[in-house]
Motif scaffolding. Sequence first.
Motif, mmCIF file in Angstrom:
data_model
loop_
_atom_site.group_PDB
_atom_site.id
_atom_site.type_symbol
_atom_site.label_atom_id
_atom_site.label_comp_id
_atom_site.label_asym_id
_atom_site.label_seq_id
_atom_site.Cartn_x
_atom_site.Cartn_y
_atom_site.Cartn_z
ATOM 1 N N ASP A 32 0.849 -1.165 -0.109
ATOM 2 C CA ASP A 32 0.045 0.021 0.183
ATOM 3 C C ASP A 32 0.878 1.377 -0.100
ATOM 4 O O ASP A 32 0.321 2.437 0.377
ATOM 5 C CB ASP A 32 -0.791 -0.144 1.291
ATOM 6 N N ASP A 33 2.158 1.264 -0.255
ATOM 7 C CA ASP A 33 3.067 2.415 -0.441
ATOM 8 C C ASP A 33 2.401 3.545 -1.645
ATOM 9 O O ASP A 33 1.955 2.653 -2.713
ATOM 10 C CB ASP A 33 4.686 2.101 -0.593
ATOM 11 N N ASP A 34 2.436 4.615 -1.443
ATOM 12 C CA ASP A 34 2.217 5.552 -2.689
ATOM 13 C C ASP A 34 3.687 5.143 -3.475
ATOM 14 O O ASP A 34 4.630 5.883 -3.005
ATOM 15 C CB ASP A 34 1.927 6.848 -1.989
ATOM 16 N N LEU A 35 3.292 4.541 -4.544
ATOM 17 C CA LEU A 35 4.303 4.458 -5.541
ATOM 18 C C LEU A 35 5.072 5.935 -5.958
ATOM 19 O O LEU A 35 6.631 5.517 -6.326
ATOM 20 C CB LEU A 35 4.067 3.493 -6.480
ATOM 21 N N ARG A 36 4.455 6.843 -5.810
ATOM 22 C CA ARG A 36 5.135 8.150 -6.158
ATOM 23 C C ARG A 36 6.167 8.471 -5.256
ATOM 24 O O ARG A 36 7.209 9.152 -5.561
ATOM 25 C CB ARG A 36 4.031 9.363 -6.274
ATOM 26 N N ASP A 37 5.996 8.222 -4.175
ATOM 27 C CA ASP A 37 6.818 8.521 -2.826
ATOM 28 C C ASP A 37 8.310 7.553 -2.920
ATOM 29 O O ASP A 37 9.299 7.959 -2.447
ATOM 30 C CB ASP A 37 6.365 8.228 -1.555
ATOM 31 N N LEU A 38 8.190 6.480 -3.900
ATOM 32 C CA LEU A 38 9.345 5.603 -4.123
ATOM 33 C C LEU A 38 10.137 6.026 -5.253
ATOM 34 O O LEU A 38 10.968 5.435 -5.798
ATOM 35 C CB LEU A 38 8.808 4.291 -4.302
ATOM 36 N N GLY A 39 9.749 7.195 -5.858
ATOM 37 C CA GLY A 39 10.459 7.588 -7.187
ATOM 38 C C GLY A 39 9.880 7.374 -8.377
ATOM 39 O O GLY A 39 10.162 7.549 -9.562
ATOM 40 N N LEU A 40 8.546 6.680 -8.472
ATOM 41 C CA LEU A 40 7.798 6.358 -9.659
ATOM 42 C C LEU A 40 7.347 7.770 -10.452
ATOM 43 O O LEU A 40 6.569 8.388 -9.634
ATOM 44 C CB LEU A 40 6.791 5.466 -9.424
ATOM 45 N N ASP A 41 7.918 7.960 -11.351
ATOM 46 C CA ASP A 41 7.381 9.147 -12.163
ATOM 47 C C ASP A 41 6.950 8.789 -13.612
ATOM 48 O O ASP A 41 6.729 7.406 -13.810
ATOM 49 C CB ASP A 41 8.677 10.252 -12.446
ATOM 50 N N SER A 42 6.529 9.791 -14.498
ATOM 51 C CA SER A 42 5.915 9.160 -15.684
ATOM 52 C C SER A 42 6.893 8.264 -16.598
ATOM 53 O O SER A 42 6.498 7.278 -17.245
ATOM 54 C CB SER A 42 5.329 10.505 -16.492
ATOM 55 N N ILE A 43 8.214 8.820 -16.485
ATOM 56 C CA ILE A 43 9.138 8.107 -17.515
ATOM 57 C C ILE A 43 9.275 6.755 -17.004
ATOM 58 O O ILE A 43 9.325 5.689 -17.650
ATOM 59 C CB ILE A 43 10.702 8.793 -17.482
ATOM 60 N N ARG A 44 9.576 6.486 -15.627
ATOM 61 C CA ARG A 44 9.642 4.995 -15.156
ATOM 62 C C ARG A 44 8.339 4.120 -15.380
ATOM 63 O O ARG A 44 8.456 3.015 -15.537
ATOM 64 C CB ARG A 44 9.886 5.285 -13.677
ATOM 65 N N LEU A 45 7.171 4.750 -15.119
ATOM 66 C CA LEU A 45 5.854 4.045 -15.470
ATOM 67 C C LEU A 45 5.827 3.615 -16.932
ATOM 68 O O LEU A 45 5.229 2.476 -17.229
ATOM 69 C CB LEU A 45 4.678 5.155 -15.109
ATOM 70 N N MET A 46 6.250 4.594 -17.848
ATOM 71 C CA MET A 46 6.219 4.128 -19.280
ATOM 72 C C MET A 46 7.219 2.896 -19.408
ATOM 73 O O MET A 46 6.756 2.240 -20.191
ATOM 74 C CB MET A 46 6.638 5.232 -20.042
ATOM 75 N N SER A 47 8.321 3.027 -18.794
ATOM 76 C CA SER A 47 9.304 1.957 -18.977
ATOM 77 C C SER A 47 8.568 0.696 -18.391
ATOM 78 O O SER A 47 8.835 -0.551 -19.116
ATOM 79 C CB SER A 47 10.575 2.215 -18.115
ATOM 80 N N VAL A 49 5.504 -0.256 -18.243
ATOM 81 C CA VAL A 49 4.544 -0.548 -19.288
ATOM 82 C C VAL A 49 5.113 -1.257 -20.513
ATOM 83 O O VAL A 49 4.494 -2.398 -20.760
ATOM 84 C CB VAL A 49 3.586 0.614 -19.615
ATOM 85 N N GLU A 50 6.115 -0.755 -20.964
ATOM 86 C CA GLU A 50 6.833 -1.346 -21.957
ATOM 87 C C GLU A 50 7.195 -2.820 -21.682
ATOM 88 O O GLU A 50 7.304 -3.746 -22.712
ATOM 89 C CB GLU A 50 7.756 -0.511 -22.683
ATOM 90 N N GLY A 56 3.922 -9.555 -23.070
ATOM 91 C CA GLY A 56 2.526 -9.974 -23.345
ATOM 92 C C GLY A 56 1.181 -9.685 -22.587
ATOM 93 O O GLY A 56 0.043 -9.934 -22.857
ATOM 94 N N VAL A 57 1.410 -8.705 -21.545
ATOM 95 C CA VAL A 57 0.571 -8.233 -20.740
ATOM 96 C C VAL A 57 -0.400 -6.981 -21.536
ATOM 97 O O VAL A 57 0.461 -6.100 -22.019
ATOM 98 C CB VAL A 57 1.002 -7.956 -19.469
ATOM 99 N N LYS A 58 -1.596 -6.950 -21.609
ATOM 100 C CA LYS A 58 -2.220 -6.007 -22.101
ATOM 101 C C LYS A 58 -2.477 -4.959 -21.080
ATOM 102 O O LYS A 58 -3.260 -5.009 -20.180
ATOM 103 C CB LYS A 58 -3.496 -6.440 -22.527
ATOM 104 N N VAL A 59 -1.666 -3.708 -21.294
ATOM 105 C CA VAL A 59 -1.659 -2.712 -20.263
ATOM 106 C C VAL A 59 -1.397 -1.219 -20.783
ATOM 107 O O VAL A 59 -0.824 -1.350 -21.921
ATOM 108 C CB VAL A 59 -0.831 -2.923 -19.109
#
Length: 82
Positions: A32-47, A49-50, A56-59
């Motif tokens: 239940d950690d807020d992932l943004r507090d761990l350094g998750l930003d849009s660039i890391r999130l895009m990584s 997802v890719e 093969g995960v549809k996301v």
Amino acid sequence: MPDGTPAGLDLATLRADLADVTGERPEDIADDDDLRDLGLDSIRLMSLVETWRARGVKVELTDLVEIAPVPTLRSWAAHLAP
């Protein structure tokens, strides 16, 4: 999976992948950690997802952003589970 159907993402996989992109240790990331507090930003999130799409995960990036007001492993796992 043997039949060609991609598996979903369980908590352990999500935690390991998130640790990889944030530099955190998997055991230090709570469900239940807020992932943004761990350094998750849009660039890391895009990584992430890719990476998951390559498995093969549809996301969609927008799905992860819109799942919950606060991004957590628990909220993502509920959406991405097999």
